[in-house]
Design a protein around this motif. Structure first.
Motif, PDB file in Angstrom:
ATOM      1  N   HIS A 199       0.847  -1.194   0.000  1.00  0.00           N
ATOM      2  CA  HIS A 199       0.000   0.000   0.000  1.00  0.00           C
ATOM      3  C   HIS A 199       0.878   1.238   0.000  1.00  0.00           C
ATOM      4  O   HIS A 199       2.050   1.179   0.358  1.00  0.00           O
ATOM      5  N   ASP A 201       1.170   5.021   1.842  1.00  0.00           N
ATOM      6  CA  ASP A 201       0.748   5.532   3.144  1.00  0.00           C
ATOM      7  C   ASP A 201      -0.076   6.808   3.005  1.00  0.00           C
ATOM      8  O   ASP A 201       0.140   7.614   2.094  1.00  0.00           O
ATOM      9  N   ASN A 287      -4.577   1.860  -1.228  1.00  0.00           N
ATOM     10  CA  ASN A 287      -4.651   1.535   0.189  1.00  0.00           C
ATOM     11  C   ASN A 287      -6.094   1.158   0.505  1.00  0.00           C
ATOM     12  O   ASN A 287      -6.933   2.029   0.748  1.00  0.00           O
TER      13      ASN A 287
END
Lengths: 378, 378
Positions: A199, A201, A287
């Protein structure tokens, strides 16, 4: 003496052609030459800032005369103004060309699972002491969006010393630095023993922190291997496999949100694949944990959008795009968080896995890199 | 008791329709309901982060059953999974509608020269002591991109105390804070007595600092009035007066650069008018001093591009869009630097004009505002 360029004025004074030694030629408009003038009245000789604004550039401005004078092109205009431009600068900034538009910005090299994770590893004392090594290490971050360090003191806060080598910490609600270890009542799923899929951030922040550092203080737990994936390569693959899905994910904003710590409620509306108006990738935001709601996509396109999102995520999990390595105490890695995804395997209850993280911005890193690069030009 | 919504399943299980009290109805897809499920297995009850990723959402997922249960919609799916969603949340996040796309993002109000600069002024002690006053003041920044404070101690560093009320400083090469006063050998034209045309700060940084604060410590010089201009309003005007020029400035990146202090070489390639894929303004970058070169615009469009740039800048200088005020010691103003331009008149050699500036990020401000807003919901 190297051969000099030659000039040919355009018929109506609206442009001029420079024929460079070697055969290439470049046209320059009167208004462009006036705007990019390098004399002291046009540009501050000390700090390089421009003194002319758009309203100082008359509409319909024409070139009255142009001459070559050593390393300079001297130009006079029909509004009575005069300026000069450095010929090397002029050649480097020629805009009379038809470059194809490319998905990947110039200077970035995408990579897949065959990237050698040890090939982007340097030693902290060497990077701190030798500008040539620092330049090489920062260049990896700039070009690949990923680099590693060893021999960083395995003591709390050392990650901040690494950032101080080139730029500035981006402080957030997580602090100037944050602890990544299993906690009893985690405000973020990163602070558990769960594995985390690759992912980027903080997509719920706008702007996102553009660099993320993770520094290992202890790693006696089983599992917990780190992995990184080049999101620009993932986007390239998606566009090749299904251009319509690529278009869908770059066309619509989604909502990312985080409000897990009771002291924050961060929301951003941005596309998963951000493409600049000239068609280049700017940033990926991938994400699933903080992709919170999909309200901007027209009703009829929602099933297609989910198919595209699933496809994108499926690519990020292919073994052939992922680089896996284990962090030992005193090691650190950095990712360009606008581009490179990171993740980890789940880890065991026995032993301790303790990382410290910090955010910083890549514009400061690129600035330091540009200054280091000047040593070669000098 | 308020009337309850009613449900109608779609014929093939791919969606469901909720009829809300009052007549409106909203359709929701199976995959969307599954993705936005609020049970503990789908979403962490503590920190609100999602636990399902795209690959947990089967393609072709169908609704098997749906029932209303108090404030919740309960849904079961043909892959055997179950979830529930809060009805209020569901209504607020309905996506089955055809909103027109608008240039100005929701929640922002554009303004011109008739904005009352005293109407967005508050007192620092009141803002620091009373959450309701803080909320009002932060709301001005969020909605208008501009607010003022008085009664800030006229001592160095006090601007950092203002930022600490809601978020975090963005440290840059200029420091955590920087002095804005006339200097003998200025690294930036801001550090002279020159007037500065309305501009946004640091377009050569990527990401730019999204908030700028300027705090007045002394102002005994003649002149030096401050002014602000709403760049979103400027963009609206340009689009109304000449849509093709608006399109040109949003279509091509230009290069912004700063390397004036000998310790920085910052470059960004971004459009002057940044528009999101859904057609909303994201950010304006207007700064003739650091607009350094135009190399991405195709040769034949360069004259039109300059005409558009000139038009844009000319609008920023119209008296009817500009708000002018004089800063007294102990006063401060803040602008949303992605949107609002600021400038100043030239000032005299006699007396001293001394401001301190600092950057921060607006996502932290909006987070604090969202938390303050919850007091009303509770």
């Amino acid at each position: 003496m190297s051969p000099a360029p030659t000039l040919q004025p355009g018929i109506d004074g609206s442009f001029i052609t420079v024929f460079w030694p070697g055969g290439r030629s470049s046209r320059y408009h009167a208004v462009w030459l006036r705007d990019h003038g390098q004399d002291a009245a046009s540009r501050d000789p000390g700090n390089g800032q421009k003194k002319l604004s758009a309203t100082d550039l008359p509409s319909g401005l024409c070139i009255r005369g142009a001459t070559l004078n050593g390393s300079r092109l001297k130009v006079s205009f029909d509004d009575g103004s005069l300026t000069w431009l450095d010929l090397d600068w002029l050649r480097r900034h020629a805009y009379d060309r038809t470059d194809g538009e490319t998905l990947i910005p110039k200077g970035r090299k995408t990579w897949a699972g065959d990237l050698d994770a040890d090939g982007v590893m340097e030693s902290f004392p060497r990077v701190a002491d030798d500008p040539a090594v620092l330049e090489k290490w920062l260049r990896w971050v700039d070009t690949l969006g990923f680099a590693r360090l060893r021999d960083v003191p395995a003591v709390p806060g050392a990650v901040l010393d690494v950032i101080a080598l080139f730029g500035f910490v981006r402080e957030t609600n997580y602090g100037r630095l944050f602890e990544v270890r299993s906690e009893p009542d985690p405000v973020n799923l990163a602070y558990t023993r769960m594995g985390l899929d690759p992912h980027t951030d903080n997509p719920y922040r706008d702007p996102v922190p553009t660099l993320q550092f993770l520094h290992c203080l202890e790693n006696s737990a089983g599992g917990g291997e780190s992995n990184v994936v080049d999101g620009f390569r993932v986007a390239e693959i998606l566009r090749r496999e299904d251009p319509a899905r690529f278009a869908l994910l770059s066309r619509y904003n989604v909502t990312f949100r985080y409000c897990g710590d009771g002291r924050s409620d961060l929301t951003a509306h941005r596309p998963m694949l951000e493409v600049s108006p000239d068609g280049q990738l700017v940033q990926v935001r991938i994400n699933s944990r903080s992709f919170q709601s999909l309200t901007g996509v027209p009703y009829d396109l929602v099933p297609d959008f989910y198919a595209a999102y699933r496809h994108l995520e499926e690519i990020t999990r292919r073994p052939e795009v992922s680089v896996t390595f284990r962090m030992e105490p005193g090691e650190l890695f950095v990712v360009d968080n606008t581009r490179v995804l990171h993740g980890r395997g789940g880890f065991t209850k026995t032993g301790l896995r303790w990382l410290q993280g910090a955010y910083a911005d890549i514009d400061g890193l690129r600035s330091t890199l540009a200054l280091l690069g000047r040593r070669h030009a000098a």
